[in-house]
Design a protein around this motif. Structure first.
Motif, short mmCIF file in Angstrom:
data_model
loop_
_atom_site.label_atom_id
_atom_site.label_comp_id
_atom_site.label_asym_id
_atom_site.label_seq_id
_atom_site.Cartn_x
_atom_site.Cartn_y
_atom_site.Cartn_z
N SER A 171 0.83 -1.21 0.00
CA SER A 171 0.00 0.00 0.00
C SER A 171 0.86 1.26 0.00
CB SER A 171 -0.94 -0.01 1.21
OG SER A 171 -0.23 0.21 2.41
N VAL A 198 -6.59 2.09 -0.81
CA VAL A 198 -7.70 1.98 0.16
C VAL A 198 -8.11 0.52 0.32
CG1 VAL A 198 -10.11 2.56 0.58
CG2 VAL A 198 -8.54 4.32 -0.25
N LEU A 199 -8.16 -0.21 -0.79
CA LEU A 199 -8.54 -1.62 -0.72
C LEU A 199 -7.51 -2.44 0.06
CD1 LEU A 199 -10.41 -3.92 -1.61
CD2 LEU A 199 -9.07 -4.12 -3.72
N ALA A 202 -8.12 -1.77 3.74
CA ALA A 202 -9.30 -2.49 4.23
C ALA A 202 -9.01 -3.98 4.38
CB ALA A 202 -10.46 -2.27 3.26
N THR A 203 -8.25 -4.53 3.46
CA THR A 203 -7.89 -5.95 3.55
C THR A 203 -7.04 -6.22 4.78
OG1 THR A 203 -7.90 -6.06 1.13
CG2 THR A 203 -6.84 -7.88 2.31
N LEU A 205 -7.26 -4.72 7.63
CA LEU A 205 -8.15 -4.75 8.79
C LEU A 205 -8.93 -6.06 8.86
CD1 LEU A 205 -9.52 -1.09 8.68
CD2 LEU A 205 -7.83 -2.04 10.26
N VAL A 206 -9.34 -6.58 7.71
CA VAL A 206 -10.05 -7.85 7.69
C VAL A 206 -9.14 -8.98 8.18
CG1 VAL A 206 -11.13 -9.57 6.19
CG2 VAL A 206 -11.65 -7.15 5.87
N PHE A 244 -7.26 2.11 10.43
CA PHE A 244 -8.64 2.47 10.10
C PHE A 244 -8.77 3.98 9.85
CE2 PHE A 244 -12.81 3.89 11.83
CZ PHE A 244 -13.63 3.37 10.83
N MET A 247 -7.02 4.82 6.62
CA MET A 247 -7.80 4.38 5.48
C MET A 247 -8.94 5.36 5.20
SD MET A 247 -10.01 0.91 4.98
CE MET A 247 -11.29 1.62 6.02
N LEU A 251 -9.55 7.41 1.84
CA LEU A 251 -10.85 7.30 1.16
C LEU A 251 -11.41 8.69 0.85
CD1 LEU A 251 -13.30 5.70 0.17
CD2 LEU A 251 -14.15 5.71 2.54
#
Length: 294
Positions: A171, A198-199, A202-203, A205-206, A244, A247, A251
């Motif tokens: 990233s 951004v993706l 988010a990944t 965090l998942v 978070f 991100m 975003l």
């Protein structure tokens, strides 16, 4: 003062009207901290306090950012304001460095000073079965003589933390590519690489959420698992929160790019978010090495 500036011209230094946003932001964060603290200590109702705090915090942040964006796009921000923003962001990141330094310092002190001290001859008279080893899950779980810490397993660097390391490093690369595209005036390329960044965030965090589920369910590694558990979740948890927030910054910047904001010469909103994201990357590298490997 901006009120003395003729209409249609950029003021030397724009001073906005008094605002309720700072006090409302502080109130929202108070609810978040109080709710999180009580929820961790077993109060079920505190989860709703935490949720209310997050709603207030996000709502105020949205309104505050919207007003700042409107002021910027209305031509009220001069070069003096740009310098102020740069200094403000620099000091903010410095405060975040000190924030994480406190938790890294706690980890260092526990491993290098507190643990050996508890294992010396004097303390052996009090706790003859104590093993001064790190982490406290080893040695037959005798690092908790009073039996207050349940047996647990530690979280190793493979595969989830290493995957997250690759995600964050990637990233950082995609964000840099987006920045160079913006400097070159290629807005379409900038937007595409920003969405990829951004993706990736988010990944991350998942994956970290899945890591926490694995820690609690399969390793019995919890916040209450002695000094190892507390430092592990405080460091990784607060870092995840910063991911978070970063991100969200990226975003919002991406959405602004899609609306035509920023130029190759004036885009500190983009740069400030990029500074923060790279700071998050650097903190993770230290965390990955000190928490997962050592």
């Amino acid at each position: 003062m901006s009120a003395m500036t003729p209409a249609g011209t950029t003021p030397y230094y724009y001073i906005p009207q008094p605002s309720q946003h700072p006090v409302m932001m502080a109130f929202g964060l108070l609810l978040v901290i109080y709710g999180a603290g009580q929820w961790v200590n077993g109060a079920g109702w505190a989860a709703w306090v935490l949720l209310a705090g997050l709603v207030v915090w996000l709502g105020v942040m949205y309104r505050w950012f919207s007003e700042a964006i409107h002021e910027s796009e209305s031509g009220l921000y001069s070069d003096r304001i740009d310098v102020s923003f740069r200094w403000s962001m620099s000091w903010f990141i410095f405060s975040e460095v000190m924030f994480f330094a406190a938790f890294f310092g706690a980890l260092y002190w526990a491993r290098v000073h507190a643990l050996p001290m508890l294992g010396n001859l004097e303390h052996q008279l009090l706790w003859p079965d104590f093993k001064a080893i790190w982490p406290s899950a080893g040695g037959g779980v005798t690092a908790s003589p009073a039996g207050t810490v349940e047996p647990f397993q530690t979280m190793g660097p493979w595969p989830l933390p290493t995957i997250n390391t690759a995600l964050l490093l990637t990233s950082g690369i995609t964000l840099t590519i987006a920045h160079h595209a913006l400097l070159a005036g290629n807005r379409g390329k900038t937007i595409a690489w920003m969405w990829i960044t951004v993706l990736l965030g988010a990944t991350f965090l998942v994956v970290q959420g899945y890591e926490y589920v694995h820690a609690y369910r399969d390793l019995n590694l919890k916040l209450s698992s002695g000094i190892f558990g507390s430092t592990f979740f405080m460091l990784t948890g607060f870092h995840g929160f910063h991911v978070f927030v970063g991100m969200l910054m990226l975003l919002f910047i991406t959405l602004r790019l899609m609306k035509g904001h920023f130029t190759p010469k004036r885009h500190f909103g983009f740069e400030g978010a990029a500074w923060y994201w790279h700071f998050v990357d650097v903190v993770w590298l230290g965390l990955y090495f000190l928490v997962y490997w050592l």
